[in-house]
Enzyme design. Structure first.
Site, PDB file in Angstrom:
ATOM      1  CB  CYS A  11      -0.913  -0.001   1.224  1.00 39.55           C
ATOM      2  SG  CYS A  11      -0.026   0.109   2.790  1.00 39.55           S
ATOM      3  CB  CYS A  14       3.561  -0.579   2.852  1.00 39.17           C
ATOM      4  SG  CYS A  14       2.153  -1.210   3.800  1.00 39.17           S
TER       5      CYS A  14
END
Length: 78
Positions: A11, A14
Site C-alpha cells: 500500500c 508501506c
C-alpha cells in the site's frame, strides 16, 4: 549489520515507510540490510494486524502508521 524489515501488502503507506527507511539510512550514513515483506504468511509470523510495520533487528518498533524519517533516525541511533 542492522536488519530492517518493512511489513505491508504494498500500500502507499508501506511504500512511504520503506522510502523513509532508505532516507534515514542515507542521513545517518549507516548500512543495513533492508527488506520489504509483502508475503501475508511471513507478516503473520510477527503477529501484527495493522500495516505498515517497521522492524529493526527482529523487534517491532512502529506499527499501523508511516514511520517518519526523524523517528527512524532516532531508532537507528539506539
Amino acid at each position: 549489520m542492522i536488519q530492517i524489515k518493512v511489513l505491508g501488502p504494498g500500500c502507499p503507506k508501506c511504500k512511504a515507510t520503506y522510502e523513509n527507511v532508505l532516507e534515514a539510512l542515507k542521513q545517518t550514513n549507516m548500512e543495513a540490510h533492508v527488506e520489504k515483506v509483502e508475503d501475508i504468511e511471513e507478516m503473520m509470523k510477527y503477529n501484527v494486524l495493522t500495516t505498515p510495520v517497521l522492524i529493526i533487528d527482529e523487534q517491532v518498533k512502529i506499527k499501523g502508521r508511516v514511520a517518519q524519517v526523524s523517528e527512524i533516525v532516532e531508532l537507528l541511533k539506539k
